[in-house]
Design an enzyme around this catalytic site. Sequence first.
Site, PDB file in Angstrom:
ATOM      1  N   SER A 226       0.870  -1.176   0.000  1.00  0.00           N
ATOM      2  CA  SER A 226       0.000   0.000   0.000  1.00  0.00           C
ATOM      3  C   SER A 226       0.904   1.221   0.000  1.00  0.00           C
ATOM      4  O   SER A 226       2.065   1.141   0.397  1.00  0.00           O
ATOM      5  CB  SER A 226      -0.938  -0.002   1.214  1.00  0.00           C
ATOM      6  OG  SER A 226      -0.217  -0.207   2.408  1.00  0.00           O
TER       7      SER A 226
ATOM      8  N   GLU B 139       1.325   5.541   0.739  1.00  0.00           N
ATOM      9  CA  GLU B 139       0.798   6.722   1.428  1.00  0.00           C
ATOM     10  C   GLU B 139       1.246   7.992   0.707  1.00  0.00           C
ATOM     11  O   GLU B 139       2.408   8.129   0.347  1.00  0.00           O
ATOM     12  CB  GLU B 139       1.304   6.727   2.878  1.00  0.00           C
ATOM     13  CG  GLU B 139       0.730   7.861   3.702  1.00  0.00           C
ATOM     14  CD  GLU B 139       1.113   7.759   5.160  1.00  0.00           C
ATOM     15  OE1 GLU B 139       0.843   6.718   5.798  1.00  0.00           O
ATOM     16  OE2 GLU B 139       1.710   8.733   5.673  1.00  0.00           O
TER      17      GLU B 139
ATOM     18  N   ASP C  90      -1.589  15.177  15.983  1.00  0.00           N
ATOM     19  CA  ASP C  90      -0.723  16.013  16.813  1.00  0.00           C
ATOM     20  C   ASP C  90      -1.142  17.456  16.668  1.00  0.00           C
ATOM     21  O   ASP C  90      -1.647  17.855  15.622  1.00  0.00           O
ATOM     22  CB  ASP C  90       0.740  15.877  16.340  1.00  0.00           C
ATOM     23  CG  ASP C  90       1.320  14.522  16.695  1.00  0.00           C
ATOM     24  OD1 ASP C  90       1.099  14.079  17.834  1.00  0.00           O
ATOM     25  OD2 ASP C  90       1.975  13.921  15.824  1.00  0.00           O
TER      26      ASP C  90
ATOM     27  N   PHE D 273      12.984  14.602  12.180  1.00  0.00           N
ATOM     28  CA  PHE D 273      11.645  14.056  12.337  1.00  0.00           C
ATOM     29  C   PHE D 273      11.648  12.842  13.272  1.00  0.00           C
ATOM     30  O   PHE D 273      10.744  12.667  14.088  1.00  0.00           O
ATOM     31  CB  PHE D 273      11.088  13.689  10.952  1.00  0.00           C
ATOM     32  CG  PHE D 273       9.624  13.386  10.973  1.00  0.00           C
ATOM     33  CD1 PHE D 273       8.716  14.369  11.337  1.00  0.00           C
ATOM     34  CD2 PHE D 273       9.162  12.123  10.676  1.00  0.00           C
ATOM     35  CE1 PHE D 273       7.358  14.090  11.389  1.00  0.00           C
ATOM     36  CE2 PHE D 273       7.806  11.831  10.722  1.00  0.00           C
ATOM     37  CZ  PHE D 273       6.900  12.820  11.078  1.00  0.00           C
TER      38      PHE D 273
ATOM     39  N   HIS E  28       3.698  -1.147   3.751  1.00  0.00           N
ATOM     40  CA  HIS E  28       3.085   0.163   3.519  1.00  0.00           C
ATOM     41  C   HIS E  28       4.233   1.140   3.269  1.00  0.00           C
ATOM     42  O   HIS E  28       5.119   1.294   4.120  1.00  0.00           O
ATOM     43  CB  HIS E  28       2.289   0.579   4.765  1.00  0.00           C
ATOM     44  CG  HIS E  28       1.560   1.882   4.619  1.00  0.00           C
ATOM     45  ND1 HIS E  28       0.399   2.023   3.884  1.00  0.00           N
ATOM     46  CD2 HIS E  28       1.827   3.119   5.121  1.00  0.00           C
ATOM     47  CE1 HIS E  28      -0.026   3.270   3.946  1.00  0.00           C
ATOM     48  NE2 HIS E  28       0.833   3.960   4.675  1.00  0.00           N
TER      49      HIS E  28
END
Length: 304
Positions: free
Chosen positions: A18, A20, A112, A226, A276
Amino acid sequence: MYKDGKNTTDSTAAPRVSFEFFPPKTAEMEDQLWHCINRLKFLSPEFVSVTYGAGGGTRERTHNTVTRILRETRLQPAAHLTCVGASRAEIDAIARNYYDNGIRHIVALRGDPPAAAGGAGDSSYHPHPDGYGYAVDLVAGLKRLGDFEISVAAYPEGHPAARSLEDDLDWLKRKIDAGASRAITQYFFDNSVYERFLERAVRAGITVPIVPGILPVTNFAQVIKFSAACGASIPPLMARMFEGLDAEPETRRLMAAMLAADQVLELRRLGVQQFHFYTLNRADLVYAICRRLGIAEVRVASRG
Ligand code: FAD
């Protein structure tokens, strides 16, 4: 081989994937996204998901992207939805709208505050007074609204705000008990972290697939920043590989392709059957890695 019965299948068959994407801000970014979708769509992904900006700032853009994917391709889109900055009534209205438009897969998240993603203000999370407090509440709310397929987030190294790894896993179990049928992990670079997490999840009675989230890294400096915020660790060997390459984007891309291919091939050997990919709206690396995994293109005419 993983023994949870869901991640284990015929390891000779090509795995399922999959992808994103994030919703584009400008016309140029929209072109880049659609170039990416059009390149990856023939790899027959199980679904493609579209993120929801921190603080809910991309509500319209997420909606527009997801509905365009549904309208113009044969892909199954999933819309990310968070609890941040909106009342239950507002979130329910968004979800109902998705349902009525044929979008039945939601990636349900707490989200967030915008400051946690680099915006101004308080970066600590406070539920909206009339809102869904946590992802578990959102999952339950969505299930009350309609027969959604629901995916949730999982943290192999623990969510940064978790009291303990056990407590974190307990919240994941609750999200699944509330109706989620799949967990997608935060990215990780050390497969043994994921292996240990799966073992603990199985012991905790979690039987739904826990799909590894794979991030091919090209901008290493950004990923360090990050990762500190989202609690993903960087293996020292990986840091050494990117050392001194700040001004060499082509070498970094080669490194990213090799590292991510090594990572997914090792996970395949361990019996992982679903992946993913965090595409960052760029197709080339993910496309190459999928081909390395043995996924062939299947050409089908698009709707649009
Ligand atoms: P939750 O599962 O609600 O909880 C996070 C942690 O808080 C838990 O692990 C647990 O330790 C604790 N907790 C949970 N419930 C309670 C409770 N009732 N009381 C006390 N503590 C509790 N963010 C976005 O803004 N937009 C996106 O599109 C997006 N997509 C994502 C996709 C994936 C696959 C992943 C892994 C993350 C994504 N995120 C996104 C980031 C996510 O919103 C943040 O990590 C957020 O801090 C936690 O969201 P969650 O759904 O995991 O929260």
